[in-house]
Design an enzyme around this catalytic site. Structure first.
Site, short mmCIF file in Angstrom:
data_model
loop_
_atom_site.label_atom_id
_atom_site.label_comp_id
_atom_site.label_asym_id
_atom_site.label_seq_id
_atom_site.Cartn_x
_atom_site.Cartn_y
_atom_site.Cartn_z
N ARG A 1 0.84 -1.21 0.00
CA ARG A 1 0.00 0.00 0.00
C ARG A 1 0.87 1.25 0.00
NH1 ARG A 1 -1.79 2.04 4.65
NH2 ARG A 1 -1.83 -0.02 5.62
N TYR B 1 -17.02 16.24 -16.41
CA TYR B 1 -17.44 14.85 -16.28
C TYR B 1 -18.41 14.70 -15.11
CZ TYR B 1 -16.97 9.97 -14.84
OH TYR B 1 -17.21 8.68 -14.42
N ASP C 1 -8.02 18.59 -15.67
CA ASP C 1 -8.29 17.21 -16.08
C ASP C 1 -7.85 17.10 -17.54
OD1 ASP C 1 -9.34 14.79 -16.96
OD2 ASP C 1 -11.15 14.96 -15.74
N LYS D 1 -8.32 5.66 -19.68
CA LYS D 1 -8.66 6.11 -21.02
C LYS D 1 -7.44 6.07 -21.94
CE LYS D 1 -12.75 6.97 -19.18
NZ LYS D 1 -12.57 6.94 -17.72
#
Length: 384
Positions: free
Chosen positions: A52, A105, A178, A203
């Protein structure tokens, strides 16, 4: 290979990708492990202690991302929204205010408005292509973040990153861009004055529709440390295999974005003037209101476009359900072409708000197939 003296494709292929010193394997291995053996208590090898907190495969991806965006640090997350959430928690307190575009978005708006809003974070949505409107919204007390998405999703608005960054700095706001739709192959927000770049690496960066991920690229070491602590404490890290798949995709990003852009340009030009189409939203078209700005701050115009159907919602749905090569699915940026109906798919969460997407709009993620086949598919679908 991590410095800016090398070209973009060279950095995409080599940054953080040193060959394995043990075997000479040219592709670094996937470190599929949850923990790391210590040489005595606190004797960490390479600084790695527990998965982690860090993993060499994730570190390689983060080096690669920072090199591509020109930032000091990058952090890789389990999803784009996980990255956004960690950043917001690092910089906001109850009572703070966020300014964001009025067609961001839907998931970003939902996160800020409904999740962080419940903890006292206020927000204002505004058309960021209107600098006067942006200036007015930024004047709200305790504005801490200016959130820019350009090109925007799904109406392809182009915002002036440099001008907005200057406005944000004037009120002490963190300027976040973004960059998912453009990718660092086409647009460099940090060089234009932004403080942080956010990506859904699902993406274009991953590029093959086989991995979920997100990333932040930050140009301030102190802020990066704060965000990294939240990532460690809350645990929204990318898994080793996910990081490796993203790294593999990035190595072909430059050539993929060239083909995505060429194909999308051809489709946009074919759709302009069609009797069944009211509007084509693509910044590569000279008639697009953001065309000149996009030509200045982007190297190409990208693989995303949207269209408004003249026949309204019924025609839009029929069109979305009539393509053959374009597959009806959410997401974008993969090698295959996708078609979506934002009103009831990606942006369903903002119906009934000022961010609502018109119900005659269809979004196209233009893939890497032969352009003649894509044009023929669109033609036959419109004929239906």
């Amino acid at each position: 290979m991590n410095d800016s003296s090398h070209g973009f494709s060279t950095r995409a292929i080599h940054a953080g990708q040193e060959f394995d010193p043990t075997t000479g394997a040219i592709i670094p291995p996937i470190y599929q492990t949850s923990t790391f053996v210590q040489d005595g208590v606190g004797g960490l090898r390479g600084g790695y202690e527990y998965g982690r907190a860090g993993n060499p495969t994730r570190s390689s991806l983060e080096t690669q991302l920072a090199a591509l965006e020109g930032g000091k640090r990058a952090l890789s997350f389990a999803s784009g929204l996980a990255a956004e959430d960690a950043l917001l928690r690092a910089v906001l307190q109850p009572g703070d205010h966020v300014v964001l575009g009025n067609d961001v978005y839907g998931g970003t708006h939902r996160l800020i408005n409904r999740i962080h809003g419940a903890w006292g974070i206020r927000n204002t949505t505004v058309d960021l292509t209107d600098l006067d409107a942006a200036r007015g919204a930024l004047g709200t007390e305790r504005t801490r973040v200016l959130w820019i998405e350009t090109p925007s999703n799904p109406l392809m608005k182009i915002s002036d990153v440099a001008a907005l960054a200057e406005l944000g700095r004037s009120v002490g706001a963190l300027v976040v861009v973004d960059n998912t739709f453009a990718s660092p192959a086409l647009q460099q927000p940090l060089a234009l004055g932004a403080d942080v770049v956010v990506h859904s690496t699902t993406k274009y960066l991953g590029g093959h529709t086989d991995v979920i991920g997100g990333a932040l690229v930050i140009d301030d070491e102190q802020l990066a440390e704060k965000v990294q602590f939240i990532q460690f404490a809350a645990g929204a890290v990318s898994a080793p295999l996910d990081a490796w798949l993203t790294t593999r995709g990035i190595k072909t990003l430059d050539v993929r974005m060239q083909r995505h852009s060429e194909n999308a340009q051809a489709l946009a030009e074919r759709l302009v003037g069609h009797a069944g189409i009211d509007a084509v939203y693509y910044p590569g078209l000279p008639e697009h209101p953001g065309h000149e700005l996009a030509a200045r701050q982007m190297s190409r115009f990208g693989g995303m476009l949207s269209v408004a159907l003249a026949g309204g919602a019924a025609a839009a749905r029929r069109f979305a359900e009539s393509t053959e090569i374009f597959q009806l699915a959410e997401s974008l940026g993969g090698v295959e072409s996708l078609i979506g109906y934002p009103s009831e798919m990606t942006h369903a969460s903002v119906r009934g708000t000022e961010l609502e997407v018109p119900d005659n709009v269809i979004r196209l993620s233009v893939g890497l197939e032969d352009v003649a086949d894509l044009l023929a598919d669109i033609d036959q679908a419109l004929a239906r």
